[in-house]
Design a protein around this motif. Structure first.
Motif, PDB file in Angstrom:
ATOM      1  N   CYS A  17       7.357  -7.362  12.126  1.00  0.00           N
ATOM      2  CA  CYS A  17       7.093  -5.921  12.140  1.00  0.00           C
ATOM      3  C   CYS A  17       8.089  -5.227  13.066  1.00  0.00           C
ATOM      4  O   CYS A  17       8.264  -5.621  14.217  1.00  0.00           O
ATOM      5  CB  CYS A  17       5.664  -5.663  12.614  1.00  0.00           C
ATOM      6  N   ASP A  18       8.747  -4.194  12.551  1.00  0.00           N
ATOM      7  CA  ASP A  18       9.690  -3.418  13.347  1.00  0.00           C
ATOM      8  C   ASP A  18       8.968  -2.511  14.344  1.00  0.00           C
ATOM      9  O   ASP A  18       9.599  -1.941  15.224  1.00  0.00           O
ATOM     10  CB  ASP A  18      10.597  -2.573  12.435  1.00  0.00           C
ATOM     11  N   GLU A  22       4.922  -8.188  15.451  1.00  0.00           N
ATOM     12  CA  GLU A  22       4.071  -9.227  14.862  1.00  0.00           C
ATOM     13  C   GLU A  22       4.853  -9.960  13.783  1.00  0.00           C
ATOM     14  O   GLU A  22       5.594  -9.353  13.016  1.00  0.00           O
ATOM     15  CB  GLU A  22       2.813  -8.615  14.256  1.00  0.00           C
ATOM     16  N   PHE A  34       2.290  -6.479   4.539  1.00  0.00           N
ATOM     17  CA  PHE A  34       3.420  -5.777   5.150  1.00  0.00           C
ATOM     18  C   PHE A  34       3.927  -4.702   4.206  1.00  0.00           C
ATOM     19  O   PHE A  34       3.878  -4.849   2.982  1.00  0.00           O
ATOM     20  CB  PHE A  34       4.568  -6.754   5.443  1.00  0.00           C
ATOM     21  N   SER A  36       7.302  -2.765   3.284  1.00  0.00           N
ATOM     22  CA  SER A  36       8.755  -2.814   3.454  1.00  0.00           C
ATOM     23  C   SER A  36       9.386  -1.674   2.678  1.00  0.00           C
ATOM     24  O   SER A  36       9.090  -1.489   1.493  1.00  0.00           O
ATOM     25  CB  SER A  36       9.311  -4.150   2.947  1.00  0.00           C
ATOM     26  N   ASP A  56      10.339  -2.671   8.093  1.00  0.00           N
ATOM     27  CA  ASP A  56       9.244  -3.572   7.732  1.00  0.00           C
ATOM     28  C   ASP A  56       8.144  -3.356   8.759  1.00  0.00           C
ATOM     29  O   ASP A  56       8.374  -3.486   9.961  1.00  0.00           O
ATOM     30  CB  ASP A  56       9.701  -5.037   7.781  1.00  0.00           C
ATOM     31  N   LEU A  57       6.948  -3.014   8.272  1.00  0.00           N
ATOM     32  CA  LEU A  57       5.833  -2.722   9.170  1.00  0.00           C
ATOM     33  C   LEU A  57       4.596  -3.513   8.765  1.00  0.00           C
ATOM     34  O   LEU A  57       4.289  -3.624   7.564  1.00  0.00           O
ATOM     35  CB  LEU A  57       5.487  -1.233   9.136  1.00  0.00           C
ATOM     36  N   CYS A  58       3.879  -4.031   9.763  1.00  0.00           N
ATOM     37  CA  CYS A  58       2.579  -4.630   9.473  1.00  0.00           C
ATOM     38  C   CYS A  58       1.642  -3.496   9.047  1.00  0.00           C
ATOM     39  O   CYS A  58       1.934  -2.316   9.279  1.00  0.00           O
ATOM     40  CB  CYS A  58       2.033  -5.373  10.698  1.00  0.00           C
ATOM     41  N   CYS A  61       0.609  -1.041  12.008  1.00  0.00           N
ATOM     42  CA  CYS A  61       1.639  -0.090  12.449  1.00  0.00           C
ATOM     43  C   CYS A  61       1.871   0.975  11.379  1.00  0.00           C
ATOM     44  O   CYS A  61       2.052   2.152  11.683  1.00  0.00           O
ATOM     45  CB  CYS A  61       2.948  -0.811  12.771  1.00  0.00           C
TER      46      CYS A  61
END
Length: 166
Positions: A17-18, A22, A34, A36, A56-58, A61
């Motif tokens: 994750c950015d 994570e 995720f 993306s 890319d985010l969980c 976030c």
């Protein structure tokens, strides 16, 4: 006849994750949640003409960053038209049901939210709609329970007598 040739294929084995850092592998359920985004910027973009942006985010976030702006459409909502959802947003903003058409829209939306978890956003919408519907109908929550058959406190003893006689 089939001819084959060897091909090298890259697959994503891990995501990071950015936002929070994570990490998740394909074996983790979080990996599949995720979000993306890869985007090539166009003319006049604040990110620069022709630049490529990527993130890319969980799911947590992503929800923290975009949650208030998202429209989440649950699978069973497909059976209702988009006008119904717009009507319900108007009803919730006004915090009031004014006519039979709005009541019908609210009841349709209530049907969609029936299985919503209590403390979720959908659960909050569910309870707000129930309050607006009962206010429009001039009833209280308790008035619905008064019309439902309830077993007596000693129904087991009544059942024991009935079962004992047979």
């Amino acid at each position: 006849m089939k001819n084959f040739e060897d091909e090298v294929v890259k697959v994503i084995s891990k995501l990071t994750c950015d936002g929070c850092g994570e990490q998740a592998t394909q074996d983790d359920y979080e990996f599949h949640e995720f979000i993306s985004i890869d985007h090539k910027c166009g003319y006049g973009s604040i990110h620069g003409d022709g630049n490529q942006i990527s993130i890319d985010l969980c799911q947590q976030c992503f929800a923290d960053m975009c949650g208030d702006s998202l429209t989440v459409i649950e699978p069973n909502e497909e059976k209702y038209d988009s006008c119904s959802r717009i009507d319900v947003k108007d009803i919730l903003s006004a915090n009031k049901i004014s006519n039979q058409e709005e009541l019908t829209s609210a009841l349709k939306r209530l049907d969609q939210l029936w299985d919503a978890q209590h403390l979720s956003e959908s659960g909050g919408e569910f309870h707000q709609l129930v309050d607006l519907i009962t206010a429009f109908e001039g009833k209280s929550w308790d008035s619905y329970f008064g019309t439902v058959y309830a077993a007596s406190d000693d129904f087991m003893s009544e059942r024991a007598i009935t079962v004992g006689k047979s």
